[in-house]
Enzyme design. Sequence first.
Site, mmCIF file in Angstrom:
data_model
loop_
_atom_site.group_PDB
_atom_site.id
_atom_site.type_symbol
_atom_site.label_atom_id
_atom_site.label_comp_id
_atom_site.label_asym_id
_atom_site.label_seq_id
_atom_site.Cartn_x
_atom_site.Cartn_y
_atom_site.Cartn_z
ATOM 1 N N ARG A 104 9.280 -3.686 16.788
ATOM 2 C CA ARG A 104 7.851 -3.886 17.080
ATOM 3 C C ARG A 104 7.750 -4.754 18.314
ATOM 4 N NH1 ARG A 104 3.051 -5.959 13.059
ATOM 5 N NH2 ARG A 104 3.317 -3.799 12.395
ATOM 6 N N HIS A 131 1.254 3.403 16.163
ATOM 7 C CA HIS A 131 1.720 2.784 14.916
ATOM 8 C C HIS A 131 2.025 3.914 13.921
ATOM 9 C CE1 HIS A 131 2.534 -0.099 11.985
ATOM 10 N NE2 HIS A 131 1.366 -0.690 11.838
HETATM 11 N N1 CP Z 1 -0.599 -2.751 9.074
HETATM 12 C C1 CP Z 1 0.445 -3.472 9.554
HETATM 13 O O1 CP Z 1 1.258 -3.003 10.361
HETATM 14 O O2 CP Z 1 0.558 -4.698 9.001
HETATM 15 P P1 CP Z 1 1.521 -5.840 9.557
HETATM 16 O O3 CP Z 1 1.084 -6.175 10.959
HETATM 17 O O4 CP Z 1 1.315 -6.991 8.608
HETATM 18 O O5 CP Z 1 2.935 -5.341 9.541
#
Ligand code: CP
Length: 299
Positions: A104, A131
């Site tokens: 990420r 995402h």
């Molecule tokens: N929805 C999501 O990716 O949550 P996080 O940012 O907590 O990983």
Amino acid sequence: MAKRNFLTLLDCSQEELNQLITRASDLKRKHLAGEPHQPLAGKTAALILAMNSTRTRVAFEAGMQQLGGHAIFLGTADTQIGRGEPIDDMAKVLSGMVDIAMIRTASHEDVELFAANADIPVINAMTSLYHPCQLLADMQTFIEARGPVEGRSVAFVGDGYNMCNSYINAARQWGFDLKIATPEGYEPDAGILQSTNNAQLAGDAREAVENADLVVTDVWSSMGHEEEQARRVAEFAPYQVNEALLDHAKDDALFMHCLPAHRGEEVNDTILDDPRSAVWEEAGNRLHSQKALMEFLLT
Ligand code: CP
């Protein structure tokens, strides 16, 4: 066999995506029944998170452990990532040590560079552009609750950012109609929007939501846009999802949000706990869908 990556939903065929969703539901049943399933025994994952995460991190760490493997969290504060080690060097080094990597970081190009230099499967754990892991969970949640999503009407209301771009890819891959309502200047990536006839911009939030089977939103100021918060709150105000807006959708419509949510901004205080909200099931399905994805890429 050549290694596979999952950087966007377009890295899988439509058939593979449907297999992943079916498998995610199978793995969920096994998990809820307490049935051990450990096909990844002896496998190690590197989880590189250059931005904050709760759901993605826990789903990959817990999921890897439940599948018999092990995940190593690599944050920026206590690794050489934070001191500027080139991402392609890191990909080559980790390829000799672990079996799969999730990453990420804001720059989608960095994830592509990492994947191009890695000999192991690479999963996009979120960039500013996409995402895709979240979409696996969202599609699993809808299909489990309402059946096939093909031919359905989906509304995305809010910021045309990474979740919106991912919903456009999902509309293309799963064959649903996507209507997008964003303030002017916050539209999704033009190239991604033009890649399919299944996604269109709507005039306003109500037009997008009218007769929808699924209504989706995301925060108005994603990670990296925090300094624009005050301006965005004013510009996005007509795009809040609340009961009155959701009443324009079908009676059996579902509401989803990838979370974390900002109550009083993109959602009001109560909609997350409305009977039409599937957000808690959606969050839980991050675990099962990411397990299915890791199993798919590693076995
Ligand atoms: N929805 C999501 O990716 O949550 P996080 O940012 O907590 O990983």
